[in-house]
Design a protein around this motif. Structure first.
Motif, PDB file in Angstrom:
ATOM      1  N   ALA A 120      89.806 -69.928  45.541  1.00 56.60           N
ATOM      2  CA  ALA A 120      89.570 -71.089  44.686  1.00 56.60           C
ATOM      3  C   ALA A 120      90.878 -71.787  44.324  1.00 56.60           C
ATOM      4  CB  ALA A 120      88.825 -70.667  43.423  1.00 56.60           C
ATOM      5  N   ALA A 121      91.925 -71.015  44.060  1.00 53.34           N
ATOM      6  CA  ALA A 121      93.213 -71.600  43.684  1.00 53.34           C
ATOM      7  C   ALA A 121      93.783 -72.453  44.816  1.00 53.34           C
ATOM      8  CB  ALA A 121      94.193 -70.503  43.296  1.00 53.34           C
ATOM      9  N   GLY A 128      94.599 -68.272  37.689  1.00 57.29           N
ATOM     10  CA  GLY A 128      94.513 -68.751  39.071  1.00 57.29           C
ATOM     11  C   GLY A 128      94.431 -70.267  39.111  1.00 57.29           C
ATOM     12  N   PRO A 129      93.239 -70.813  39.336  1.00 62.65           N
ATOM     13  CA  PRO A 129      93.112 -72.263  39.472  1.00 62.65           C
ATOM     14  C   PRO A 129      93.137 -73.031  38.155  1.00 62.65           C
ATOM     15  CG  PRO A 129      90.962 -71.244  39.720  1.00 62.65           C
ATOM     16  CD  PRO A 129      91.974 -70.129  39.603  1.00 62.65           C
ATOM     17  N   ALA A 130      93.128 -72.329  37.062  1.00 61.07           N
ATOM     18  CA  ALA A 130      93.108 -73.008  35.762  1.00 61.07           C
ATOM     19  C   ALA A 130      94.406 -73.778  35.548  1.00 61.07           C
ATOM     20  CB  ALA A 130      92.909 -71.993  34.650  1.00 61.07           C
ATOM     21  N   PRO A 168      93.722 -80.296  36.024  1.00 55.79           N
ATOM     22  CA  PRO A 168      92.751 -81.110  35.276  1.00 55.79           C
ATOM     23  C   PRO A 168      91.346 -81.091  35.862  1.00 55.79           C
ATOM     24  CG  PRO A 168      94.389 -82.486  36.375  1.00 55.79           C
ATOM     25  CD  PRO A 168      94.824 -81.069  36.546  1.00 55.79           C
ATOM     26  N   GLU A 169      91.200 -80.811  37.137  1.00 54.99           N
ATOM     27  CA  GLU A 169      89.875 -80.799  37.754  1.00 54.99           C
ATOM     28  C   GLU A 169      89.183 -79.435  37.658  1.00 54.99           C
ATOM     29  OE1 GLU A 169      92.622 -79.599  41.142  1.00 54.99           O
ATOM     30  OE2 GLU A 169      92.756 -80.856  39.368  1.00 54.99           O
ATOM     31  N   VAL A 170      89.817 -78.481  36.970  1.00 61.65           N
ATOM     32  CA  VAL A 170      89.232 -77.148  36.789  1.00 61.65           C
ATOM     33  C   VAL A 170      88.873 -76.983  35.316  1.00 61.65           C
ATOM     34  CG1 VAL A 170      89.599 -74.668  36.971  1.00 61.65           C
ATOM     35  CG2 VAL A 170      90.534 -76.200  38.733  1.00 61.65           C
ATOM     36  N   ASP A 171      87.600 -76.726  35.076  1.00 60.52           N
ATOM     37  CA  ASP A 171      87.090 -76.579  33.714  1.00 60.52           C
ATOM     38  C   ASP A 171      86.495 -75.181  33.589  1.00 60.52           C
ATOM     39  OD1 ASP A 171      86.088 -76.978  31.174  1.00 60.52           O
ATOM     40  OD2 ASP A 171      84.610 -78.476  31.776  1.00 60.52           O
ATOM     41  N   ILE A 172      87.013 -74.389  32.666  1.00 62.34           N
ATOM     42  CA  ILE A 172      86.514 -73.030  32.437  1.00 62.34           C
ATOM     43  C   ILE A 172      85.800 -73.011  31.095  1.00 62.34           C
ATOM     44  CG2 ILE A 172      87.154 -70.623  32.061  1.00 62.34           C
ATOM     45  CD1 ILE A 172      89.494 -71.041  33.959  1.00 62.34           C
TER      46      ILE A 172
END
Length: 120
Positions: free
Chosen positions: A36-37, A66-68, A71-75
């Motif tokens: 994902a990253a 990791g991918p956090a 801006p396009e990654v929302d957890i």
């Protein structure tokens, strides 16, 4: 299947869900966070706070590092939810999956909102 007792000759009937040993060997090398990253895609990562299979302490921390931060990654963390995003109280157990339930409305709303935003 992390134990040393797993061999390529282990019968599928002796393994979880009847899946063959080859599946479990391949799964050992699978790193979804690293995959994902490396993706340049928007992501919505959801976590149930009461999930005992994929835990906040052991798993969500890897996703956050990791991918956090992009801006396009929302957890999102849903504190009252289990692995299936069923809300409840106290520790989650396998028996909690047996009774008919509904997915947490907040999860449904967040997924729908994210999909709607992606379409716009």
């Amino acid at each position: 299947m992390d134990g040393d007792e797993l061999t390529p000759q282990t019968p599928a009937s002796d393994l979880p869900f009847g899946l063959p040993a080859s599946y479990w060997f391949e799964l050992r090398d699978f790193d979804p966070v690293a995959i994902a990253a490396a993706l340049d895609r928007p992501m919505l990562i959801l976590q149930g706070g009461r999930d005992y299979q994929v835990t906040v302490d052991d798993d969500l921390s890897r996703w956050r590092s990791g991918p956090a931060g992009r801006p396009e990654v929302d957890i999102r963390l849903y504190d009252a939810d289990d692995h299936l995003f069923f809300p409840g109280d106290g520790p989650s157990t396998p028996a909690g999956y047996e009774a008919p339930q509904h997915v947490d409305p907040a999860v449904v709303t967040d997924v729908a909102d994210r999909l709607h935003a992606q379409r716009s």
